[in-house]
Structures are given as C-alpha cells and as structure tokens.
Design a protein around this motif. Structure first.
Motif, short mmCIF file in Angstrom:
data_model
loop_
_atom_site.label_atom_id
_atom_site.label_comp_id
_atom_site.label_asym_id
_atom_site.label_seq_id
_atom_site.Cartn_x
_atom_site.Cartn_y
_atom_site.Cartn_z
N UNK A 1 39.31 67.89 14.90
CA UNK A 1 38.58 68.84 15.72
C UNK A 1 37.70 68.46 16.79
N UNK A 2 37.64 66.81 17.09
CA UNK A 2 36.85 66.47 18.05
C UNK A 2 37.53 65.32 18.68
N UNK A 3 37.66 64.17 18.63
CA UNK A 3 38.23 63.23 19.46
C UNK A 3 39.77 63.36 19.75
N UNK A 4 40.40 63.93 18.50
CA UNK A 4 41.86 63.98 18.79
C UNK A 4 42.45 65.31 19.20
N UNK A 5 41.52 66.46 19.23
CA UNK A 5 41.78 67.69 19.50
C UNK A 5 42.56 67.83 21.10
N UNK A 6 42.50 67.04 21.92
CA UNK A 6 43.00 67.41 23.37
C UNK A 6 44.58 67.02 23.37
N UNK A 7 44.85 66.17 22.44
CA UNK A 7 46.31 66.06 22.27
C UNK A 7 46.99 66.78 21.10
N UNK A 8 46.51 67.67 20.90
CA UNK A 8 46.97 68.58 19.65
C UNK A 8 48.55 68.82 19.72
N UNK A 9 49.06 68.82 21.05
CA UNK A 9 50.49 69.39 21.24
C UNK A 9 51.28 67.81 20.64
N UNK A 10 50.80 66.60 20.52
CA UNK A 10 51.41 65.55 19.89
C UNK A 10 51.42 65.58 18.34
N UNK A 11 50.24 66.18 17.93
CA UNK A 11 50.28 66.01 16.28
C UNK A 11 50.37 67.31 15.57
#
Length: 327
Positions: free
Chosen positions: A105-115
């Motif tokens: 919900x923080x640092x990795x949210x911008x690449x949600x489409x990847x994960x």
C-alpha cells in the motif's frame, strides 16, 4: 522443527534478495523515494523489478502460509503444543499481513499492475488447495492449519485489489479471524487438557460430556465458515464486497465457492460432537472457573461483533487511512 528452520532460512533469503533488486531498480531504501522512483518509470516491464516482486512475494508467502509455500504449516501446527499452535496461527498472520500492507500500500503501490496478477494467482491457489486438502484431515490441528491457509487466500484477494477500501476490509477480516481463531483454539486446549487427544473422531459425544465447550467450539467453527450472526460472516461480507468494488469479481466468485466447501469440513467436526455417542468415560466434566471466563469472553466477542461490528470497522478504517497517508 528442522523443516521449519530450513524453509524459513530459504524464505528469508528470497525476501532479502527481492528487496535488494527493488533497491537496484529504485536506487533507495526509503519508502517515499522508492515510491517516487517507481512512479516516475515509464511503466515498461523491468525484469529486475518483476523478479524482485516475485521473490518478495515468495518470502512473504512463506511467512503467511500461502500456497505453494505452505508445506511447513500443517507439520508445525501438529508438532507444536496447542498453545504454541494458537500463537502461530494468530500472531504470524497478523504480523505478516501488517508488513504486506505496509509495502504494497506504500512503496510498491505504483507498480500494482506488475504484482496484482501474482497475488491474484496466489490467492486462488491458496483458497482452493487449503480448503480441498482440509477435507482429508483427521487431526484437529492439521485441519485448522489448512483452514488458516484457506483464510490467507481470502486475505490475499484484498491485497490483489489494494486500495484504501480493501485495506480497511482486510483489517476488519483479520481482526475477526484472530478473535475466532482464539475461540477455537482455547476450546481445543481445554478439551486436550481433559482427554489428551486431538483427533477429530475423539470429539465424539462432546455435546453430552461438556455441552458448553461443544457450543463454544461450534460457534467458533461456524464463524470461520462465515455463518450469519457471528463475526466471521460480517468480516467476510465486508472483505468480499471491497474486492468486488476493486473490479475483481471473479476472485470473489472463487472465494464464495471455496468458503462453501469449507463449511463441509467444519460440519464434519460438529457432526462428531452432536451426532455420536461418547466413547469411554461418558460422564460429564467441567472446566475450571478461568476456563469458563476466558471462553465466555472470547465467545461473547465473536457474537457481539457479529451483531455490532461498527467499532471494529471504524478502527480498521482509521488504520487504513493512516497507512495510505504514510505511504
């Protein structure tokens, strides 16, 4: 124990290597800077980023008992003393999902489409395998191990559609799950202390020898299955609704079917308590005063939150807001 130590070491190595790849892609270990670097990317498929995400999810999947990283769970649950099993089932899930939410919900949210597709796949595998394998169990602790694995699948649905609403719903469900799990394990601890047994068939006739304990265990199992008037129904309804609003209806359909399957093996346990005559010593027995107080408080919590879950929802909503504000 050796299996848990070895697999735990491998999972930790996967997690650390995944984090090092994220550092290589973003150039920082600070959450805000990682988020900014990933947001500034052109959205292309960076293999180092994808590999880092896969390794991170593999390491966290082991901690959470997600399929296919779950094989340590039934052995650890069965081999450990029941109070330790209860501790593992509650605190490990809470700690792992706290970390998952903080990162995704923080640092990795911008690449949600990847994960998102990876988490969705883990959710489906975990729900299906957890519930189907639970059908074959004869030991109470192994059954609850696979039940907890299936519950992780439901929680991963919310992670796949990560947003303020799904994070709040995940916290609601996690709170209800922890309360329910404590009810079930507390009842099993009292049963084991009396009989020294932990097989499902050993519960035969418990409704006659200790009707109160049978009632507590039945309420806990029905709450895990998501039956109405108990906290499990309220929290699971909130969770499924949030995932639907995140445009992941297909995941909810699988979750509903898997939840229906789970009702069978919970009823299998309840069937032993109510439809069979007790074996051996059929005399009635009572728990200690402390036992009645602890089980009564936990049972009251499960029932009360099933009727009036607003306090739990309010706390979870505020925590989700703080999570995204800190993101």
């Amino acid at each position: 124990t050796l299996k848990y130590v070895l697999l735990g070491g491998v999972a930790s190595a996967m997690l650390l290597y995944g984090l090092s790849l994220i550092y290589g892609v973003s150039g920082s270990t600070q959450y805000a800077e990682i988020s900014a670097a990933l947001s500034a990317s052109d959205g292309s498929m960076d293999m180092a980023l994808v590999l880092g995400l896969v390794l991170i999810l593999g390491g966290l999947g082991f901690k959470a008992s997600a399929v296919p990283f779950h094989m340590w769970t039934p052995d650890a649950y069965e081999g450990a003393p029941i109070p330790v099993t209860a501790y593992l089932s509650a605190t490990s899930k809470a700690a792992t999902f706290a970390l998952i939410m903080r990162w995704f919900a923080g640092p990795l949210l911008p690449v949600q489409e990847h994960w998102q597709w990876i988490v969705s796949t883990l959710a489906v595998l975990t729900m299906v395998v957890g519930n189907l394998v639970a059908l074959q169990q004869s030991n109470l602790k192994r059954l609850l191990a696979y039940s907890s694995i299936a519950q992780v699948g439901y929680m991963l649905m919310a992670v796949a559609g990560m947003s303020n609403e799904t994070a709040s719903a995940l916290l609601v469900h996690l709170g209800g799950y922890l309360a329910t799990n404590l009810v079930v394990f507390t009842a099993i601890i009292h049963f084991y202390n009396r009989t020294g047994k932990e097989g499902i068939a050993d519960l035969k006739g418990l409704a006659e020898t200790n009707p109160y304990l049978a009632l507590v265990l039945t309420a806990g199992l029905f709450s895990l299955a998501g039956m109405p008037l108990l906290v499990g129904f309220f929290t699971k309804f909130i969770l499924f609704q949030a995932v639907v609003e995140a445009d992941l209806l297909w995941l909810v359909v699988i979750g509903v079917v898997a939840s229906t399957v789970s009702l069978y093996y919970y009823l299998m346990v309840i069937n032993q308590m109510y439809l069979y005559e007790p074996e051996g010593d059929a005399s009635r027995w009572r728990m200690s005063a402390t036992g009645y107080i602890t089980t009564g408080l936990l049972l009251g919590t499960v029932v009360l939150l099933g009727f009036w879950g607003t306090p739990l929802y309010r706390v979870s909503h505020e925590a989700a807001l703080a999570l995204f504000a800190a993101g």
